[in-house]
Design a protein around this motif. Structure first.
Motif, mmCIF file in Angstrom:
data_model
loop_
_atom_site.group_PDB
_atom_site.id
_atom_site.type_symbol
_atom_site.label_atom_id
_atom_site.label_comp_id
_atom_site.label_asym_id
_atom_site.label_seq_id
_atom_site.Cartn_x
_atom_site.Cartn_y
_atom_site.Cartn_z
ATOM 1 N N LEU A 21 -23.102 -27.519 -16.699
ATOM 2 C CA LEU A 21 -23.331 -28.377 -17.746
ATOM 3 C C LEU A 21 -22.900 -27.585 -18.815
ATOM 4 N N THR A 22 -22.227 -28.555 -19.839
ATOM 5 C CA THR A 22 -21.686 -27.972 -21.202
ATOM 6 C C THR A 22 -22.441 -28.941 -22.115
ATOM 7 N N SER A 23 -22.262 -28.519 -23.380
ATOM 8 C CA SER A 23 -22.934 -29.491 -24.575
ATOM 9 C C SER A 23 -21.981 -30.552 -24.500
ATOM 10 N N LEU A 49 -29.800 -25.046 -22.443
ATOM 11 C CA LEU A 49 -28.404 -24.419 -22.625
ATOM 12 C C LEU A 49 -28.247 -23.939 -23.855
ATOM 13 N N LYS A 50 -28.303 -24.798 -24.870
ATOM 14 C CA LYS A 50 -27.929 -24.266 -26.531
ATOM 15 C C LYS A 50 -28.788 -23.010 -26.665
ATOM 16 N N TYR A 51 -29.970 -22.894 -26.375
ATOM 17 C CA TYR A 51 -30.985 -21.762 -26.761
ATOM 18 C C TYR A 51 -31.021 -20.632 -25.571
ATOM 19 N N LEU A 52 -29.948 -20.738 -24.651
ATOM 20 C CA LEU A 52 -30.004 -19.805 -23.834
ATOM 21 C C LEU A 52 -31.183 -19.576 -22.914
ATOM 22 N N ARG A 53 -31.673 -20.806 -22.382
ATOM 23 C CA ARG A 53 -32.876 -20.542 -21.578
ATOM 24 C C ARG A 53 -32.746 -20.678 -20.206
ATOM 25 N N TYR A 54 -31.725 -22.034 -19.891
ATOM 26 C CA TYR A 54 -31.168 -22.142 -18.569
ATOM 27 C C TYR A 54 -29.631 -22.630 -18.631
ATOM 28 N N THR A 55 -29.133 -22.336 -17.488
ATOM 29 C CA THR A 55 -27.838 -22.701 -17.230
ATOM 30 C C THR A 55 -27.733 -24.029 -16.007
ATOM 31 N N THR A 56 -27.511 -24.918 -16.174
ATOM 32 C CA THR A 56 -27.725 -26.208 -15.260
ATOM 33 C C THR A 56 -26.301 -26.582 -14.589
ATOM 34 N N PHE A 57 -26.400 -26.621 -13.217
ATOM 35 C CA PHE A 57 -25.303 -27.031 -12.615
ATOM 36 C C PHE A 57 -25.399 -28.463 -12.072
ATOM 37 N N LEU A 58 -24.345 -29.208 -12.227
ATOM 38 C CA LEU A 58 -24.291 -30.672 -11.543
ATOM 39 C C LEU A 58 -23.594 -30.921 -10.460
ATOM 40 N N ASP A 63 -20.343 -42.113 -9.513
ATOM 41 C CA ASP A 63 -21.373 -42.757 -10.281
ATOM 42 C C ASP A 63 -22.529 -42.307 -10.930
ATOM 43 N N ILE A 64 -22.947 -40.977 -9.909
ATOM 44 C CA ILE A 64 -24.370 -40.674 -10.269
ATOM 45 C C ILE A 64 -24.269 -39.182 -10.320
ATOM 46 N N THR A 65 -25.254 -38.559 -10.856
ATOM 47 C CA THR A 65 -25.665 -37.211 -10.412
ATOM 48 C C THR A 65 -26.355 -37.145 -9.039
ATOM 49 N N VAL A 66 -25.785 -36.577 -8.231
ATOM 50 C CA VAL A 66 -26.360 -36.396 -6.773
ATOM 51 C C VAL A 66 -27.423 -35.310 -6.852
ATOM 52 N N ALA A 67 -27.245 -34.197 -7.338
ATOM 53 C CA ALA A 67 -28.247 -33.378 -7.557
ATOM 54 C C ALA A 67 -28.002 -32.240 -8.750
ATOM 55 N N TYR A 68 -28.832 -31.608 -9.221
ATOM 56 C CA TYR A 68 -28.828 -30.570 -10.032
ATOM 57 C C TYR A 68 -29.519 -29.300 -9.903
ATOM 58 N N TYR A 69 -29.229 -28.254 -10.484
ATOM 59 C CA TYR A 69 -30.356 -26.880 -10.463
ATOM 60 C C TYR A 69 -30.049 -26.100 -11.665
ATOM 61 N N SER A 70 -31.075 -25.666 -12.340
ATOM 62 C CA SER A 70 -31.052 -24.831 -13.428
ATOM 63 C C SER A 70 -31.490 -23.507 -13.265
ATOM 64 N N LEU A 71 -30.709 -22.482 -13.376
ATOM 65 C CA LEU A 71 -30.899 -20.986 -13.317
ATOM 66 C C LEU A 71 -31.128 -20.372 -14.586
ATOM 67 N N ALA A 72 -32.136 -19.300 -14.557
ATOM 68 C CA ALA A 72 -32.128 -18.362 -15.511
ATOM 69 C C ALA A 72 -32.494 -16.939 -15.080
ATOM 70 N N ASN A 73 -32.546 -16.030 -16.048
ATOM 71 C CA ASN A 73 -32.717 -14.689 -15.565
ATOM 72 C C ASN A 73 -34.236 -14.434 -15.450
ATOM 73 N N ASP A 74 -34.668 -13.743 -14.624
ATOM 74 C CA ASP A 74 -36.204 -13.308 -14.380
ATOM 75 C C ASP A 74 -36.496 -11.932 -14.141
ATOM 76 N N VAL A 75 -37.707 -11.593 -13.955
ATOM 77 C CA VAL A 75 -38.119 -10.248 -13.474
ATOM 78 C C VAL A 75 -39.158 -10.443 -12.661
ATOM 79 N N LEU A 76 -39.148 -9.763 -11.574
ATOM 80 C CA LEU A 76 -40.331 -9.705 -10.603
ATOM 81 C C LEU A 76 -41.059 -8.375 -11.040
ATOM 82 N N ARG A 77 -42.269 -8.556 -11.303
ATOM 83 C CA ARG A 77 -43.221 -7.392 -11.690
ATOM 84 C C ARG A 77 -44.261 -7.181 -10.437
ATOM 85 N N LEU A 78 -44.381 -6.086 -10.186
ATOM 86 C CA LEU A 78 -45.221 -6.017 -8.847
ATOM 87 C C LEU A 78 -46.311 -4.914 -9.359
#
Length: 157
Positions: A21-23, A49-58, A63-78
């Motif tokens: 996804l782009t603007s 996307l504009k505020y760098l929270r998630y990057t979305t892939f389509l 005719d349609i958007t079949v599926a999408y997902y959005s990714l973000a950086n994260d951290v696992l704290r234990l």
């Protein structure tokens, strides 16, 4: 890794396209049984996307958007005192591997991760294995082409 749907075949044949996804992206119609997920794609994905929270892939067809997902950086704290079982599984997962920094790894409580923030499939295409295959592709991608140094994949439920 075995895939359960025809998703890869359809992307390979050109019947489905895979795009970041782009603007400027014109989002094709998307219906989902979860209105929050549909609303995110239509109303919020470009803002995130504009505020760098998630990057979305389509994944789309003509005719349609079949599926999408959005990714973000994260951290696992234990907290080893609280998350003892998970801490032990992590140690077992790297035990016996040729890591020169294994001792360092055992002393860590914070691990880099990537978060699957959103994942949705068009309502008429549900239960065909597309969501499962998207997750398998993501896991494989981060195992083979880990560009961010992430060690875990987290899910925002």
């Amino acid at each position: 890794m075995a895939f359960s749907s025809d998703l890869l075949r359809k992307v390979s044949s050109g019947e489905y396209t895979f795009n970041k996804l782009t603007s400027d992206t014109k989002i094709k119609p998307f219906k989902c049984n979860n209105q929050d997920l549909a609303d995110f794609l239509i109303n919020d994905a470009k803002v995130y996307l504009k505020y760098l929270r998630y990057t979305t892939f389509l994944i789309e067809n003509k005719d349609i958007t079949v599926a999408y997902y959005s990714l973000a950086n994260d951290v696992l704290r234990l907290d080893p005192k609280v998350d003892k079982e998970l801490d032990d599984k992590i140690k077992l997962g790297i035990e016996g591997k040729d890591y020169s920094f294994q001792e360092y790894m055992f002393s860590q409580n914070i691990f880099p991760a990537v978060k699957i923030g959103r994942l949705a499939v068009y309502e008429d295409l549900r239960n065909k294995g597309y969501g499962t295959d998207i997750i398998k592709l993501l896991v494989g991608s981060f195992k083979q082409n880990n560009k961010t140094g992430c060690q875990f994949i987290t899910v925002d439920a």
